[in-house]
Design a protein around this motif. Structure first.
Motif, mmCIF file in Angstrom:
data_model
loop_
_atom_site.group_PDB
_atom_site.id
_atom_site.type_symbol
_atom_site.label_atom_id
_atom_site.label_comp_id
_atom_site.label_asym_id
_atom_site.label_seq_id
_atom_site.Cartn_x
_atom_site.Cartn_y
_atom_site.Cartn_z
ATOM 1 N N PHE A 97 -70.696 -86.712 28.845
ATOM 2 C CA PHE A 97 -71.783 -86.245 29.699
ATOM 3 C C PHE A 97 -72.323 -87.384 30.548
ATOM 4 N N ASN A 98 -72.419 -87.142 31.843
ATOM 5 C CA ASN A 98 -72.976 -88.122 32.769
ATOM 6 C C ASN A 98 -74.409 -87.714 33.113
ATOM 7 N N GLY A 99 -75.333 -88.575 32.819
ATOM 8 C CA GLY A 99 -76.725 -88.251 33.104
ATOM 9 C C GLY A 99 -77.574 -88.314 31.851
ATOM 10 N N LYS A 100 -78.806 -87.878 31.975
ATOM 11 C CA LYS A 100 -79.732 -87.905 30.854
ATOM 12 C C LYS A 100 -79.628 -86.601 30.077
ATOM 13 N N PRO A 101 -79.201 -86.645 28.828
ATOM 14 C CA PRO A 101 -79.043 -85.405 28.054
ATOM 15 C C PRO A 101 -80.338 -84.619 27.904
ATOM 16 N N GLU A 102 -81.473 -85.316 27.880
ATOM 17 C CA GLU A 102 -82.752 -84.619 27.700
ATOM 18 C C GLU A 102 -83.116 -83.761 28.908
ATOM 19 N N ASP A 103 -82.458 -84.011 30.045
ATOM 20 C CA ASP A 103 -82.718 -83.217 31.246
ATOM 21 C C ASP A 103 -81.713 -82.087 31.433
ATOM 22 N N ALA A 104 -80.678 -82.054 30.627
ATOM 23 C CA ALA A 104 -79.587 -81.086 30.809
ATOM 24 C C ALA A 104 -79.973 -79.718 30.260
ATOM 25 N N LEU A 105 -79.537 -78.674 30.962
ATOM 26 C CA LEU A 105 -79.689 -77.304 30.470
ATOM 27 C C LEU A 105 -78.341 -76.853 29.920
ATOM 28 N N VAL A 106 -78.332 -76.450 28.649
ATOM 29 C CA VAL A 106 -77.095 -76.127 27.928
ATOM 30 C C VAL A 106 -77.058 -74.642 27.607
ATOM 31 N N LEU A 107 -75.953 -73.994 27.934
ATOM 32 C CA LEU A 107 -75.735 -72.596 27.553
ATOM 33 C C LEU A 107 -74.807 -72.552 26.347
ATOM 34 N N ASP A 108 -75.288 -71.947 25.279
ATOM 35 C CA ASP A 108 -74.524 -71.791 24.037
ATOM 36 C C ASP A 108 -74.063 -70.338 23.951
ATOM 37 N N VAL A 109 -72.781 -70.105 24.269
ATOM 38 C CA VAL A 109 -72.213 -68.756 24.315
ATOM 39 C C VAL A 109 -71.663 -68.396 22.938
ATOM 40 N N ALA A 110 -71.969 -67.180 22.454
ATOM 41 C CA ALA A 110 -71.623 -66.788 21.087
ATOM 42 C C ALA A 110 -72.258 -67.796 20.127
ATOM 43 N N CYS A 111 -73.575 -67.926 20.241
ATOM 44 C CA CYS A 111 -74.298 -69.024 19.594
ATOM 45 C C CYS A 111 -74.390 -68.906 18.085
ATOM 46 N N GLY A 112 -74.180 -67.701 17.540
ATOM 47 C CA GLY A 112 -74.307 -67.549 16.096
ATOM 48 C C GLY A 112 -75.705 -67.943 15.640
ATOM 49 N N PRO A 113 -75.817 -68.609 14.483
ATOM 50 C CA PRO A 113 -77.135 -68.954 13.956
ATOM 51 C C PRO A 113 -77.730 -70.223 14.548
ATOM 52 N N GLY A 114 -77.034 -70.826 15.526
ATOM 53 C CA GLY A 114 -77.595 -72.001 16.192
ATOM 54 C C GLY A 114 -77.118 -73.330 15.664
ATOM 55 N N GLN A 115 -75.862 -73.400 15.260
ATOM 56 C CA GLN A 115 -75.336 -74.659 14.724
ATOM 57 C C GLN A 115 -75.209 -75.746 15.789
ATOM 58 N N LEU A 116 -74.707 -75.375 16.977
ATOM 59 C CA LEU A 116 -74.419 -76.376 18.004
ATOM 60 C C LEU A 116 -75.677 -77.111 18.486
ATOM 61 N N PRO A 117 -76.781 -76.430 18.818
ATOM 62 C CA PRO A 117 -77.969 -77.172 19.260
ATOM 63 C C PRO A 117 -78.487 -78.174 18.224
ATOM 64 N N LYS A 118 -78.378 -77.842 16.957
ATOM 65 C CA LYS A 118 -78.817 -78.782 15.923
ATOM 66 C C LYS A 118 -78.053 -80.096 16.030
ATOM 67 N N LEU A 119 -76.767 -79.992 16.335
ATOM 68 C CA LEU A 119 -75.909 -81.177 16.417
ATOM 69 C C LEU A 119 -76.054 -81.885 17.765
ATOM 70 N N MET A 120 -76.166 -81.115 18.852
ATOM 71 C CA MET A 120 -76.342 -81.732 20.170
ATOM 72 C C MET A 120 -77.712 -82.385 20.294
ATOM 73 N N ASN A 121 -78.704 -81.836 19.598
ATOM 74 C CA ASN A 121 -80.039 -82.412 19.609
ATOM 75 C C ASN A 121 -80.034 -83.856 19.103
ATOM 76 N N LYS A 122 -79.120 -84.155 18.202
ATOM 77 C CA LYS A 122 -78.994 -85.518 17.678
ATOM 78 C C LYS A 122 -78.485 -86.477 18.742
ATOM 79 N N HIS A 123 -77.835 -85.947 19.776
ATOM 80 C CA HIS A 123 -77.346 -86.758 20.896
ATOM 81 C C HIS A 123 -78.353 -86.797 22.049
ATOM 82 N N GLY A 124 -79.505 -86.181 21.862
ATOM 83 C CA GLY A 124 -80.547 -86.236 22.875
ATOM 84 C C GLY A 124 -80.693 -85.000 23.736
ATOM 85 N N PHE A 125 -79.846 -83.987 23.539
ATOM 86 C CA PHE A 125 -79.960 -82.738 24.299
ATOM 87 C C PHE A 125 -81.121 -81.907 23.738
#
Length: 231
Positions: A60-88
């Motif tokens: 990712f190029n840029g500031k992760p805290e400014d990025a808008l992320v679309l989680d398709v077929a998000c299920g119970p929300g596993q991906l944001p928990k992990l991306m949040n650790k990278h600053g998203f």
């Protein structure tokens, strides 16, 4: 809730397989599985969300805290928990299962969540809206149509990232994996996206054998990362 074990998961897999043979839809299956889904995948050592989060963050190029992320077929929300650790920090999620949406809501990480069945319904977002789009685990037979991949490109900003995963279940006999790769490459050839990385992992998850309880099986999978061309 009692601690889940491989034996419990094996029983769940058998039940869901029988329900599918009796005509249960994929959405109905996930509604029924939602309550134990995340703990079951932990036991099965499901790696795709973490691998995807790491690969996205590394490119990712840029500031992760400014990025808008679309989680398709998000299920119970596993991906944001992990991306949040990278600053998203900014996530929008969609899923066809209302029970999964309830669990995703409980994470508190999504700005917006929509219950929508992909395929019959187009993605309900403006073109070029998202900095990152991810669809982890949904490229399986009878889950989402391959036409959704074009829609992922359309809602991603120029220069934005798209990450998709494909698990190679042995029951598939490689047919859907070949079809998925053909469509992924077709979008490259059409200039819809540029392939950055396609990395195969031999042990993407442990799969309880529903036939032989003594057998321990691992399923391979691939994490694909693409970038939408800049204008």
């Amino acid at each position: 809730m009692a601690t889940r074990t491989t034996k419990h998961i094996r029983s769940t897999m058998k039940y869901l397989r029988e329900c599918h043979l009796e005509g249960m839809t994929t959405i109905e299956k996930y509604d029924k599985w939602a309550l134990t889904y995340e703990s079951d995948l932990d036991i099965m050592e499901y790696q795709s969300p973490k691998l995807a989060a790491d690969i996205i963050a590394s490119h990712f190029n840029g500031k992760p805290e400014d990025a808008l992320v679309l989680d398709v077929a998000c299920g119970p929300g596993q991906l944001p928990k992990l991306m949040n650790k990278h600053g998203f920090k900014n996530f929008v999620g969609i899923d066809g299962s209302k029970e999964m949406i309830k669990l995703a809501t409980e994470t508190g990480l999504y700005e917006e969540l929509k219950e929508i069945l992909l395929g019959p319904n187009p993605l309900p977002f403006k073109a070029g809206m998202f900095d990152v789009v991810a669809m982890i685990g949904a490229l399986q037979p009878n889950y989402v149509p391959l036409s959704i991949l074009t829609e992922l490109c359309q809602v991603t900003k120029p220069g934005g990232l798209i990450c998709v995963s494909k698990t190679n279940h042995t029951s598939d006999n490689n047919k859907s994996t070949v079809a998925v790769e053909k469509e992924l490459q077709s979008l490259v050839d059409r200039g819809m996206w540029i392939r950055i990385e396609s990395k195969k992992f031999d042990k993407i998850m442990k799969t309880p054998n529903v036939i032989d309880e003594e057998a321990e099986e691992y399923t391979s999978g691939t994490i694909h990362l693409f970038r939408v061309p800049s204008v």
